[in-house]
Design a protein around this motif. Sequence first.
Motif, short mmCIF file in Angstrom:
data_model
loop_
_atom_site.label_atom_id
_atom_site.label_comp_id
_atom_site.label_asym_id
_atom_site.label_seq_id
_atom_site.Cartn_x
_atom_site.Cartn_y
_atom_site.Cartn_z
N UNK A 230 43.92 42.76 42.94
CA UNK A 230 44.59 41.51 41.62
C UNK A 230 45.57 40.14 42.31
N UNK A 240 49.99 43.25 35.46
CA UNK A 240 49.01 44.32 35.18
C UNK A 240 49.83 45.40 35.40
N UNK A 271 45.73 54.82 35.99
CA UNK A 271 44.22 54.34 36.59
C UNK A 271 43.09 53.24 35.71
N UNK A 274 44.19 50.22 34.18
CA UNK A 274 44.73 49.21 34.99
C UNK A 274 43.21 48.50 35.43
N UNK A 275 41.71 49.12 35.54
CA UNK A 275 41.37 48.61 35.62
C UNK A 275 40.52 47.91 34.07
N UNK A 276 40.78 48.07 33.26
CA UNK A 276 40.77 47.80 31.88
C UNK A 276 41.58 46.48 31.45
N UNK A 278 42.38 44.72 34.02
CA UNK A 278 41.18 43.62 34.64
C UNK A 278 39.88 42.81 33.49
N UNK A 281 41.10 41.48 30.27
CA UNK A 281 41.83 39.64 30.72
C UNK A 281 40.50 38.77 30.91
#
Lengths: 337, 337, 337
Positions: A230, A240, A271, A274-276, A278, A281
């Motif tokens: 990231x 994040x 975990x 964190x992807x969600x 990204x 955004x």
Amino acid sequence: MAVHKSNLLTDSLKGASQVFFMENPLSGILFFAAMAYASYASGVWATTIGAAIGVVIATLTARLLDCDDKSIASGLFGFNGVLVGAALPTFIAVSPQLWIYVVVGAAASTVVTAAFSATLTAKWGIPGSTGPFVLTGWLMVAGAYSFGGLLVTGDAPKLTTDYVQGMATISQPIELVQIFFRNIGQVYLLGNEISGAIILLGIFIASIPAGIAVAAGSLVAMVVSIGMGADPAVVSQGLYGFSPVLTALAVGVVFLKTSPKVMVYALLATVTTVFVQGALDVMVAPAGIPSFTAPYVLTMYLFIAPKKLLAPHPHRPVVGHMVGHDHTEAALSTKTT
Amino acid sequence: MAVHKSNLLTDSLKGASQVFFMENPLSGILFFAAMAYASYASGVWATTIGAAIGVVIATLTARLLDCDDKSIASGLFGFNGVLVGAALPTFIAVSPQLWIYVVVGAAASTVVTAAFSATLTAKWGIPGSTGPFVLTGWLMVAGAYSFGGLLVTGDAPKLTTDYVQGMATISQPIELVQIFFRNIGQVYLLGNEISGAIILLGIFIASIPAGIAVAAGSLVAMVVSIGMGADPAVVSQGLYGFSPVLTALAVGVVFLKTSPKVMVYALLATVTTVFVQGALDVMVAPAGIPSFTAPYVLTMYLFIAPKKLLAPHPHRPVVGHMVGHDHTEAALSTKTT
Amino acid sequence: MAVHKSNLLTDSLKGASQVFFMENPLSGILFFAAMAYASYASGVWATTIGAAIGVVIATLTARLLDCDDKSIASGLFGFNGVLVGAALPTFIAVSPQLWIYVVVGAAASTVVTAAFSATLTAKWGIPGSTGPFVLTGWLMVAGAYSFGGLLVTGDAPKLTTDYVQGMATISQPIELVQIFFRNIGQVYLLGNEISGAIILLGIFIASIPAGIAVAAGSLVAMVVSIGMGADPAVVSQGLYGFSPVLTALAVGVVFLKTSPKVMVYALLATVTTVFVQGALDVMVAPAGIPSFTAPYVLTMYLFIAPKKLLAPHPHRPVVGHMVGHDHTEAALSTKTT
């Protein structure tokens, strides 16, 4: 009403503490201290003032609408208001219209909280959490572009204390420590590590397991966001980490009964958050709005919804772990059923 | 767990077959053969490997979370995972982080499936179908833009086997035959007519009415998309047909009891799906994500929700028509009520 | 069916009147007169013709699907269709495919209305209102960009009677009067003050309190939108007022029992709707679609959902106040439970 008024300060401080699912006036004081410190460091006081106005207006609105007394006293109608009040001055320049906006937004956040409670919580067993803040905040920030009396400060939203911008890599160990605390501070939109440390202290005061979950969530977010490559400038600001911090706390401690299996489940949820983060955004960028805590809210909703598959006594808050805690969002759920 | 393990292969193959609402390991084998053929033709094997990983991880996750055993054995926790596993390598270049992404995405798809089941299905009587795949896939593809370790291949998403791009009109009858089969293949993100034919064979093996509905859906999609003047290059790849194919099958055969009235209703639903396909392609474009099967999912939800208005025994799967079929998504609904 | 057919005209006129929650054929005639006047003034008749087709197709579809007879007779399956029929020719140029689109869209609006009724209304106690129109309209307008046979007229959607564009400030008192009536006319997508006045007359004929609420909503919208500095050209066309008009009527009179407290609540809801109007205009712009009545729909849903917190007998329509009124959306809710 007379009975109410004597407790407005306490109710509001509990409201501030409920951002982290606590019901503890002392935690609320520390959270306000964290905001005040960031305002002092940045010279921008509108955020702290907005937060104070937001939580008071939201709590008063709940009283005027005859919402459940116990829920009001637990701060459950205040925590979305405090975030609306902190967020609007973070993204919109100060003007007379801004303060009208903060007051209407905070009052509306109470209605939205009651709406989520009557539907999502009462019918589907999913806590509303900061979903009402996300929805209200999105609408208010997006709306600001339409009104000449409101100036959104920057196309890409900038936060009060974004003094770290421009760095390209994360090379120093000291910086990892800063990120660890900023991940926590950003739950209150504070990219300030001292503020984050004060907030963590406020959580530990109310509940040791909650403090551990928050710390673990911050660490997991750091490892995953850096490992996936990231943007270091964004990671460094703690952007994040604040949603994963809330997911770790909500899924691992507050809404499910902590156990080894639930800890693995909370790790997967953290975990995923964190992807969600990204993803959202990217997805909300065309509308010119920040994602706020939406990554936490969406992930938590999805991981809590099927709770019956996980444990015989799901959605039970850690009552015994919290100082002076006898209602949580779960109580709100029961009240409105 | 020992009892489970003996059936992981069968459960996973049934999961692959459930993408078309079948519960038949042989269909699953043919669907994997269709993917393998497309990989052989394009030289890109990551999609087929991803699909295999996805369905196994999703099924294992369901076991670890103690989801309903019968639903797991029916493949109902695998079909969203197989699609996530096939879709991510279709839109994201191969890298170590991609495989982490596939594993986490497939595991998360099981949680999302359970969440949809506990809310949309259990409370509102609407089958989740591939909705969990769409939500998970959208978040994972959008998220990929935020992480340096993941490279989204092309701004406008391109599919593995898009070798037809660039054509301007649809002039040859042979091409209409190709589109007919690609409409079916694209349900598995395969723009390959041979793959589509293998998949159709796999459906007919499990259920004759299902095969007829799929073929009819593909024809209706062709007529409507060409008649309304959709982009021939997109029509030619089968991208206007895969959602209508699923709608025709779901509304006409699987979730409602087939009758002349239901066939008219399914025709309206199928035509509507073509329009919704055009709409969602436009609406999700700013976020840089493909629409996946969202046109089917949205249309099917809307047409199945008011089912009580249609028939005395709605939402009854065509049990008798399917080989070895004794649970369907409807069973999942009952289980979780 | 024979019994039905004799009433198709009446049912359709009631459907037109239900856009403002009335169930009065005479109101429906006046609303059609308002559309016809705007068509006469602008020379564009496709909108009025589309509205007539839309309400008839939607009502007939409801009959074919065996929807609740009383709801059909009350016009409750027609008001979304009349809006779809009026909206599509407003934003899409006339072509053979447009009329196919209007017919399919109107038929689909009935299915969507039934879907909202079976879920949002029956399960969560929230009236669908014009939500089905918004969803159907969004999908159809967005979809039009994908089909060569449909031409969206202008990137930024323009309305039939936008002859006021280009003005920079609102300086004349006479213009405030025009805005007052255009705010009402725009509920039917008519930026024409005479049309707005005819519609207001049609409302007063059916219900005095409803007429007062509509007038008050229009005034509040003017004060707030001008006070917050909204674009005068947009305010002048009545585009900041039509959603607040509906919110004031729905929250203040139709779905809650009017009282001093409810009036304050409706005021907050109406002000919030102006802000949400500004927000949604920004948020849907990337998809190239108009916000339609979404600001009203979203705000009303949120303010009606927690209705139990407000009054012992919430969601009770003002039966006695309406001429010839014995079912409302509330009745629909009961029917489908």
